[in-house]
Scaffold this active site. Structure first.
Site, mmCIF file in Angstrom:
data_model
loop_
_atom_site.group_PDB
_atom_site.id
_atom_site.type_symbol
_atom_site.label_atom_id
_atom_site.label_comp_id
_atom_site.label_asym_id
_atom_site.label_seq_id
_atom_site.Cartn_x
_atom_site.Cartn_y
_atom_site.Cartn_z
ATOM 1 N N GLU A 69 -28.842 23.416 19.339
ATOM 2 C CA GLU A 69 -30.118 24.034 18.950
ATOM 3 C C GLU A 69 -29.978 25.481 18.478
ATOM 4 O OE1 GLU A 69 -33.315 23.434 21.734
ATOM 5 O OE2 GLU A 69 -33.311 21.290 21.389
ATOM 6 N N GLU A 123 -30.813 14.685 22.259
ATOM 7 C CA GLU A 123 -31.823 14.940 23.297
ATOM 8 C C GLU A 123 -33.143 14.324 22.872
ATOM 9 O OE1 GLU A 123 -32.369 18.983 24.756
ATOM 10 O OE2 GLU A 123 -30.212 19.368 24.556
HETATM 11 C C1 BGP Z 1 -33.745 21.786 24.712
HETATM 12 C C2 BGP Z 1 -32.468 22.310 25.294
HETATM 13 C C3 BGP Z 1 -32.126 21.762 26.645
HETATM 14 C C4 BGP Z 1 -33.312 21.510 27.543
HETATM 15 C C5 BGP Z 1 -34.462 20.859 26.793
HETATM 16 C C6 BGP Z 1 -35.736 20.766 27.595
HETATM 17 O O1 BGP Z 1 -34.270 22.775 23.879
HETATM 18 O O2 BGP Z 1 -31.388 22.017 24.442
HETATM 19 O O3 BGP Z 1 -31.193 22.631 27.211
HETATM 20 O O4 BGP Z 1 -33.636 22.609 28.276
HETATM 21 O O5 BGP Z 1 -34.761 21.529 25.594
HETATM 22 O O6 BGP Z 1 -36.350 22.020 27.654
HETATM 23 P P1 BGP Z 1 -36.967 22.596 28.985
HETATM 24 O O7 BGP Z 1 -35.865 22.574 29.975
HETATM 25 O O8 BGP Z 1 -37.425 23.967 28.679
HETATM 26 O O9 BGP Z 1 -38.081 21.672 29.337
#
Ligand code: BGP
Length: 468
Positions: free
Chosen positions: A166, A368
């Site tokens: 990201e 993800e």
């Molecule tokens: C993405 C990241 C992850 C994870 C996910 C969920 O942006 O790559 O590391 O954190 O989001 O986000 P959050 O944990 O803020 O709910």
């Protein structure tokens, strides 16, 4: 378009699960690990904890890999902490850190699970940050050297490499994530962005030189952006946001060139990076083998009125922050939201697959996708039917995308196991496996299978034929 007959998932489809080092490992200063910008992140949202223990995967990886095997995972995507391998980012290699990752990698391979490695997931070494971080060109060389160590050390065991997680979110929402210092001017942010792109390109080239047969790709967060209405200016604003949020990163990763609309935006902002001699050659010589992307939801924007009020206060990576004079964040009235205010849009997932495939014609790997929720353990169980619904709805759309003719390598939902959220601490959970800890009470960190565990197990064992 709807089809009467959907194409099946490919035989070799990588049913996977995702984590990142700082969110799952803990052991934040063990065995010579140096501090990262995440460890050094001073302020956490009120009521949340830090990442010092996380899910203690560092000490419990054997138990976790055994659970992943029981789940039936064909692949597992995790990140390697740069600060374990080279504690200060560009100095001595730390043998204990290098030795550590061989252990979970070997355990995965023994379990028949394909390891997918993210080389850098938000956790820049603090020592490099103190020297200017990504605004300094030296960080490009430091990353290239780090990548060389990884390829030399683990290249014989790893086929799938992801360069940077990201990057676009680190640039657009870096203050919220903790990767951009508060108040950093946009010109510095986009210079840092240029350096990250160079670093990614160098790693890509090194990977192909050093590890025959390896496959490497970028891993941005890509979501299609809808116009708030069919007003031509809203459509144009959505097009602008697609360029700034999505195509800037992928045009560079795939073709080694700046997207023209994004570049015009940077010039207008006075934030166009300086490009040194030789940079464009490096960028065009990098050839990704696939595109990995994270998708949680779509985005919706409308035309900007030109007022500063277009800029919403800091959101997070899935809540659009408008930009005065460019676009305004909008709510999509057709979508529901999670408990954390993220819109849910499975069809946008299919549209995103199509958009990426149309532009680049490279195989796609979802790294993800998932649902964060507050959860309670009751009698050793977590009834997460809402997560099953979310994942089913998204997996269905992968099958629609496959039926559209998109080549999809695999699906790695966030997250394989509960871990600490980037924004909301331990209370926001994503995993198939519950980790028994509270925000400030670590308890026993015992693992429990949620209802979604049995469901995903069935999905995998039927290769996606049974999503019920
Ligand atoms: C993405 C990241 C992850 C994870 C996910 C969920 O942006 O790559 O590391 O954190 O989001 O986000 P959050 O944990 O803020 O709910």
């Amino acid at each position: 378009m709807k089809y009467r007959q959907l194409k099946p998932f490919p035989e070799a489809f990588l049913w996977s699960g995702s984590t990142s080092a700082y969110q799952v490992e803990g052991a934040w200063d063990e065995d010579g690990k140096g501090p990262s910008v995440i460890d050094a992140r001073g302020e956490y949202p009120a009521g949340t904890t830090d990442f010092k223990v996380a899910s203690d995967h560092y000490h419990r990886f054997a138990e976790d890999v055994a659970l992943f095997k029981e789940l039936g995972l064909k692949a597992y995507r995790f990140s390697i902490a740069w600060t374990r391998i080279i504690p200060d980012g560009d100095g001595e290699v730390n043998p204990a850190g290098v030795a550590f990752y061989h252990r979970p990698i070997d355990a995965l391979i023994d379990a028949g699970i394909e390891p997918i490695v993210t080389m850098y997931h938000f956790d820049l070494p603090e020592a490099l940050d103190a020297k200017g971080g990504w605004t300094s060109r030296d960080t490009v060389d430091a990353f290239a050297r780090f990548s060389e160590v990884l390829f030399a050390e683990y290249g014989s065991k790893i086929t799938y490499w992801l360069t940077i997680n990201e990057q676009n979110m680190m640039i657009l929402y870096g203050e919220a994530i903790g990767t951009v210092k508060p108040g950093m001017p946009k010109s510095a942010v986009y210079q840092a962005n240029h350096h990250m792109m160079l670093a990614q390109a160098k790693a890509n080239i090194l990977c192909h030189q050093m590890v025959p047969g390896a496959k490497i790709g970028p891993a941005p967060n890509i979501s299609v952006c809808y116009p708030a209405t069919s007003h031509p200016e809203d459509v144009l604003a959505a097009d602008d946001f697609n360029a700034i949020r999505n195509w800037l990163y992928l045009d560079m990763a795939v073709h080694g060139r700046y997207n023209n609309v994004a570049w015009a935006y940077l010039e207008e902002l006075g934030a166009a990076p300086s490009i040194a001699e030789g940079d464009l050659e490096i960028l065009t010589n990098a050839k990704p083998d696939f595109i990995a992307f994270n998708y949680y939801t779509s985005a919706t924007v409308g035309r900007a009125s030109g007022e500063s009020s277009d800029a919403a206060s800091v959101g997070d990576q899935q809540i659009v922050v408008g930009e005065a004079g460019v676009y305004a964040g909008a709510v999509n009235p057709y979508l529901g939201k999670t408990e954390f205010g993220w819109e849910v849009d499975p069809i946008g997932f299919r549209t995103t697959f199509r958009a990426i495939w149309d532009r680049y014609q490279l195989p796609l790997l979802v790294t993800e996708n998932g649902l964060g929720a507050f959860e309670k353990l009751e009698d050793g169980k977590v009834h997460d039917s809402y997560r099953i619904d979310y994942l089913r709805d998204h997996i269905e759309q992968i099958q629609w995308a496959i039926s559209d003719g998109v080549e999809v390598l695999g699906y790695s939902p966030w997250s394989a196991i509960d871990l600490v959220s980037t924004h909301q601490g331990s209370a926001k959970r994503y995993g198939f496996i519950y980790v028994d800890r509270e925000e400030f009470d670590l308890k026993e960190l015992t693992r429990y299978r949620k209802d979604s565990f049995a469901w995903y197990q069935k999905v995998i064992s039927t290769n996606g034929a049974d999503l019920s």
